[in-house]
Design an enzyme around this catalytic site. Structure first.
Site, PDB file in Angstrom:
ATOM      1  N   GLN A  13    -115.560  -8.354 -36.160  1.00 52.28           N
ATOM      2  CA  GLN A  13    -114.208  -8.111 -35.659  1.00 52.28           C
ATOM      3  C   GLN A  13    -113.221  -9.165 -36.134  1.00 52.28           C
ATOM      4  OE1 GLN A  13    -114.600  -5.883 -31.438  1.00 52.28           O
ATOM      5  NE2 GLN A  13    -115.483  -7.920 -31.415  1.00 52.28           N
ATOM      6  N   THR A  52    -116.212 -20.269 -28.482  1.00 55.18           N
ATOM      7  CA  THR A  52    -116.191 -19.347 -27.346  1.00 55.18           C
ATOM      8  C   THR A  52    -115.881 -20.035 -26.022  1.00 55.18           C
ATOM      9  OG1 THR A  52    -117.597 -17.852 -26.032  1.00 55.18           O
ATOM     10  CG2 THR A  52    -118.687 -19.664 -27.136  1.00 55.18           C
ATOM     11  N   ASP A  53    -115.334 -19.263 -25.093  1.00 56.55           N
ATOM     12  CA  ASP A  53    -115.114 -19.746 -23.723  1.00 56.55           C
ATOM     13  C   ASP A  53    -116.436 -20.004 -23.010  1.00 56.55           C
ATOM     14  OD1 ASP A  53    -115.656 -16.989 -23.811  1.00 56.55           O
ATOM     15  OD2 ASP A  53    -114.599 -16.590 -21.937  1.00 56.55           O
ATOM     16  N   TYR A  68    -126.437 -18.606 -25.677  1.00 55.25           N
ATOM     17  CA  TYR A  68    -125.334 -18.383 -26.606  1.00 55.25           C
ATOM     18  C   TYR A  68    -124.315 -19.516 -26.520  1.00 55.25           C
ATOM     19  CZ  TYR A  68    -120.873 -16.489 -28.240  1.00 55.25           C
ATOM     20  OH  TYR A  68    -119.657 -16.319 -28.849  1.00 55.25           O
ATOM     21  N   LYS A  74    -123.268 -22.375 -29.442  1.00 49.37           N
ATOM     22  CA  LYS A  74    -121.898 -22.495 -29.942  1.00 49.37           C
ATOM     23  C   LYS A  74    -121.353 -23.906 -29.696  1.00 49.37           C
ATOM     24  CE  LYS A  74    -119.696 -19.849 -31.664  1.00 49.37           C
ATOM     25  NZ  LYS A  74    -119.541 -19.586 -33.125  1.00 49.37           N
ATOM     26  N   TRP A  81    -113.545 -12.855 -24.873  1.00 50.62           N
ATOM     27  CA  TRP A  81    -113.502 -11.419 -24.606  1.00 50.62           C
ATOM     28  C   TRP A  81    -112.860 -10.655 -25.779  1.00 50.62           C
ATOM     29  CZ3 TRP A  81    -112.091 -10.301 -18.783  1.00 50.62           C
ATOM     30  CH2 TRP A  81    -112.837 -11.159 -17.959  1.00 50.62           C
TER      31      TRP A  81
END
Length: 293
Positions: free
Chosen positions: A11, A104-105, A127, A131, A151
């Protein structure tokens, strides 16, 4: 300028490529290696490919992102997110590329109301752990940008929350969605614009890049169906009652002052992003258009 994008079929990677093309056209040499051309887990392969290109900028968008699967397949997740990142940093240092790393959050545990870039990271799943380790490797290289997002949804690549909700609407009239996890939905097109903006500067460091505003997965789902004009009964459920292999942080609201403080433009509100995404999806999907009232 030469640009290399890892994860170009995903994406974020796909939209980074599209943003580069739209912004620079033929003035840019854009390299988007396939897995067969450059497996980032393979140190020699990664070194030889990047060395041959000698890009000015590397957008490192490739990652293992299947959060639940990572709990059972820790090695693969670690190899891609940690060792793969290490391989890229090593050759970036040699050729002098700027490096943009998408994080990532989920590096946070979700116990705070709002997370700033310098808040202590404490991931609660595999995960997130991998990261964060990737971030730490990238930070050792001077010419780096770390951009944490959340998200993510986009028109290209694998499934995302919106695609899942729309797919469920094909066969169901009712879905159950977690209501006590809060964060920011992020359109990969908007994120890509920020990533390319960063790459044009030497304002190295850590940033939080997600669409403006915050919501729960439950309210996110309700908004999707309302805007798509689809009838769906959305039922709330608490995280503790919704069992998954990986633990999820309850609150990953990211403070984006790092973006404005550095003189960059914030991403649009998440509702606006969803509306644009749905417009693109409906325009390109005849079957989906038929289901919209």
């Amino acid at each position: 300028m030469k640009y290399l994008v890892t994860g170009g079929s995903g994406q974020v990677g796909f939209d980074v490529v599209q943003e580069l093309i739209a912004r620079y056209g033929s003035d840019a040499e854009i390299y988007v290696p396939t897995h067969a051309e450059m497996d980032i887990v393979n140190e020699e392969e990664t070194y030889l490919y990047i060395k041959s290109v000698s890009p000015d900028v590397i957008f490192h968008c490739a990652a293992y992102t299947r959060v639940d699967d990572a709990e059972k397949d820790c090695k693969t997740c670690f190899d891609i997110n940690v060792n793969g990142t290490k391989n890229i940093v090593k050759v970036a240092e040699e050729v002098g590329s700027k490096l943009i790393y998408v994080s990532t959050d989920y590096v946070f545990d979700g116990t705070k109301h709002l997370y700033k870039v310098d808040d202590e990271a404490h991931p609660i799943n595999v995960y997130g752990e991998t990261k964060l380790l990737g971030e730490q490797i990238v930070e050792e290289y001077e010419k780096h940008f770390i951009v944490r997002t959340s998200w993510v949804f986009g028109n290209h690549g694998n499934s995302n929350f919106i695609k899942t909700m729309l797919r469920l609407a094909e066969t169901r009239k009712e879905v159950t969605v977690v209501s006590d996890q809060v964060g920011s939905p992020t359109y990969s097109k908007d994120l890509a614009r920020l990533l390319v903006d960063l790459s044009e500067t030497n304002k190295y460091g850590k940033y939080h890049g997600s669409n403006e505003g915050y919501t729960s997965w439950y309210d996110f789902a309700k908004y999707i169906f309302e805007e798509a004009r689809m009838e769906m009964n959305v039922l709330p459920i608490k995280t503790e009652d919704y069992k998954t292999d990986a633990r999820r942080p309850l609150n990953t609201c990211l403070d984006k002052s790092s973006v404005t403080d550095a003189g960059f433009e914030l991403l649009p509100k998440w509702e606006d992003a969803v509306n644009r995404y749905l417009g693109e999806s409906l325009k390109n999907n005849k079957d989906l258009r038929k289901k919209v009232q």
